[in-house]
Design a protein around this motif. Structure first.
Motif, PDB file in Angstrom:
ATOM      1  N   ASP A  38    -192.929 -39.734  30.620  1.00 26.52           N
ATOM      2  CA  ASP A  38    -192.207 -40.907  31.104  1.00 26.52           C
ATOM      3  C   ASP A  38    -192.135 -42.026  30.073  1.00 26.52           C
ATOM      4  O   ASP A  38    -191.624 -43.120  30.352  1.00 26.52           O
ATOM      5  CB  ASP A  38    -192.830 -41.431  32.398  1.00 26.52           C
ATOM      6  CG  ASP A  38    -194.275 -41.898  32.200  1.00 26.52           C
ATOM      7  OD1 ASP A  38    -194.791 -41.858  31.066  1.00 26.52           O
ATOM      8  OD2 ASP A  38    -194.894 -42.314  33.203  1.00 26.52           O
ATOM      9  N   GLY A  39    -192.660 -41.776  28.882  1.00 31.16           N
ATOM     10  CA  GLY A  39    -192.619 -42.766  27.816  1.00 31.16           C
ATOM     11  C   GLY A  39    -193.797 -43.707  27.777  1.00 31.16           C
ATOM     12  O   GLY A  39    -193.926 -44.506  26.848  1.00 31.16           O
ATOM     13  N   SER A  40    -194.671 -43.633  28.768  1.00 31.97           N
ATOM     14  CA  SER A  40    -195.825 -44.520  28.788  1.00 31.97           C
ATOM     15  C   SER A  40    -196.894 -44.027  27.820  1.00 31.97           C
ATOM     16  O   SER A  40    -196.957 -42.843  27.471  1.00 31.97           O
ATOM     17  CB  SER A  40    -196.400 -44.623  30.202  1.00 31.97           C
ATOM     18  OG  SER A  40    -196.852 -43.359  30.661  1.00 31.97           O
ATOM     19  N   MET A  41    -197.736 -44.941  27.403  1.00 30.20           N
ATOM     20  CA  MET A  41    -198.768 -44.643  26.410  1.00 30.20           C
ATOM     21  C   MET A  41    -200.054 -44.199  27.098  1.00 30.20           C
ATOM     22  O   MET A  41    -200.408 -44.685  28.173  1.00 30.20           O
ATOM     23  CB  MET A  41    -199.011 -45.901  25.574  1.00 30.20           C
ATOM     24  CG  MET A  41    -199.955 -45.716  24.408  1.00 30.20           C
ATOM     25  SD  MET A  41    -200.174 -47.275  23.493  1.00 30.20           S
ATOM     26  CE  MET A  41    -198.553 -47.461  22.736  1.00 30.20           C
ATOM     27  N   ALA A  42    -200.741 -43.276  26.472  1.00 27.68           N
ATOM     28  CA  ALA A  42    -202.048 -42.828  26.956  1.00 27.68           C
ATOM     29  C   ALA A  42    -202.955 -42.572  25.758  1.00 27.68           C
ATOM     30  O   ALA A  42    -202.484 -42.357  24.642  1.00 27.68           O
ATOM     31  CB  ALA A  42    -201.919 -41.569  27.801  1.00 27.68           C
ATOM     32  N   THR A  43    -204.245 -42.589  25.998  1.00 27.51           N
ATOM     33  CA  THR A  43    -205.216 -42.284  24.957  1.00 27.51           C
ATOM     34  C   THR A  43    -206.186 -41.219  25.457  1.00 27.51           C
ATOM     35  O   THR A  43    -206.255 -40.931  26.655  1.00 27.51           O
ATOM     36  CB  THR A  43    -206.028 -43.538  24.569  1.00 27.51           C
ATOM     37  OG1 THR A  43    -206.908 -43.869  25.651  1.00 27.51           O
ATOM     38  CG2 THR A  43    -205.119 -44.725  24.280  1.00 27.51           C
ATOM     39  N   ARG A  44    -206.932 -40.668  24.540  1.00 23.38           N
ATOM     40  CA  ARG A  44    -207.976 -39.719  24.928  1.00 23.38           C
ATOM     41  C   ARG A  44    -208.972 -40.392  25.859  1.00 23.38           C
ATOM     42  O   ARG A  44    -209.527 -39.767  26.771  1.00 23.38           O
ATOM     43  CB  ARG A  44    -208.689 -39.213  23.681  1.00 23.38           C
ATOM     44  CG  ARG A  44    -209.757 -38.161  23.960  1.00 23.38           C
ATOM     45  CD  ARG A  44    -210.416 -37.703  22.668  1.00 23.38           C
ATOM     46  NE  ARG A  44    -211.134 -38.783  22.010  1.00 23.38           N
ATOM     47  CZ  ARG A  44    -212.406 -39.107  22.268  1.00 23.38           C
ATOM     48  NH1 ARG A  44    -213.080 -38.441  23.184  1.00 23.38           N
ATOM     49  NH2 ARG A  44    -212.991 -40.086  21.617  1.00 23.38           N
ATOM     50  N   ALA A  45    -209.162 -41.702  25.675  1.00 21.25           N
ATOM     51  CA  ALA A  45    -210.101 -42.442  26.517  1.00 21.25           C
ATOM     52  C   ALA A  45    -209.621 -42.500  27.964  1.00 21.25           C
ATOM     53  O   ALA A  45    -210.442 -42.456  28.891  1.00 21.25           O
ATOM     54  CB  ALA A  45    -210.299 -43.851  25.965  1.00 21.25           C
TER      55      ALA A  45
END
Length: 272
Positions: A38-45
């Motif tokens: 959806d274009g949103s950002m995510a991290t491993r955290a």
């Protein structure tokens, strides 16, 4: 009225269980960032934090449903934990300390427990049905909070999501109308806007596009503080696709300004 004190204590235990990891990962050199479909950002955290929360819930509430932002929903029943492991991921990535772990509990489709844990701010906000809303560092170091008594939009402080989210929105003109009437406007954004409403520092907050994991923890905090939480259509609770919070007194007038003009043919077609 049922007591949810044990669930509230558990929510704090859950927040304790992930706090060290989220703080250690914050501003770390090896923070891995990716973009979802959806274009949103995510991290491993984000993902690992949710895994830690789910592990704790699996041990302590094995029969409860668990729904989160990053992983599939598990379980069946009338008790549903709703998790946002890191609300404010962009802030988290950029080194801005305004981010939080959101933990909500919904029972029979009623939000009954909400906790917002913002360790980089050294603050938490929480509420349980019938127990009021609180802020502090822990259950033993807390102060009760309440919404403001501001009664006129012209005297009110408004917080909102980023301006870009309104530019192509059917309620753009309504938002500009509301903002123009207010005494003060600031884009605190994310959870921060709504907990500021709960503690009376801000009078109104509005975000045009949210998911259940963004709101489930916020709704009981705002309402137990004496305010109101709804979507843009005025349906109370965190189950719509937008979030509007206020001190309650201002809510109907706020919605009226936001929705004025939506009965035109073009707006109706755009919302369909």
């Amino acid at each position: 009225m049922a007591s949810f004190d044990d669930d509230m204590r558990l929510a704090h235990v859950l927040a304790d269980a992930v706090e060290r990891f989220t703080l250690d990962s914050f501003r770390s050199d090896d923070l891995q960032v990716e973009f979802k479909e959806d274009g949103s950002m995510a991290t491993r955290a984000d993902r690992h934090t949710e895994e830690l929360l789910r592990h704790q819930l699996g041990r302590t509430r094995p029969r409860d449903v668990v729904q989160g932002e990053e992983l599939p929903t598990t379980g069946h029943g009338n008790r549903r934990w709703i998790l946002d492991p890191i609300d404010g991921t962009v802030n988290y990535v950029r080194g801005v300390p305004v981010w939080a772990t959101l933990i909500g509990l919904v029972v029979d489709d009623v939000p009954v427990v909400g906790l917002v844990a913002a360790p980089a701010l050294n603050r938490r906000w929480w509420a349980g049905s019938g127990s009021g809303a609180w802020t502090g560092r822990s259950l033993s170091r807390a102060s009760r909070i309440h919404v403001s008594d501001t009664s006129r939009v012209e005297h009110a402080s408004l917080s909102y999501a980023e301006l870009n989210s309104w530019l192509d929105h059917p309620r753009r003109e309504g938002f500009l109308r509301l903002a123009g009437r207010c005494w003060r406007t600031r884009a605190y954004g994310d959870f921060w806007s709504h907990v500021l409403v709960a503690e009376g520092a801000v009078d109104m907050a509005v975000e045009p596009a949210l998911a259940i994991h963004d709101m489930a923890a916020l709704a009981p905090i705002v309402t137990e503080a004496g305010g109101r939480f709804s979507d843009l259509d005025g349906t109370d609770g965190p189950f719509g696709s937008s979030g509007v919070s206020s001190n309650g007194v201002l809510h109907d007038g706020m919605l009226s300004l936001l929705n004025d003009g939506l009965d035109t043919v073009d707006d109706a077609a755009e919302l369909a």
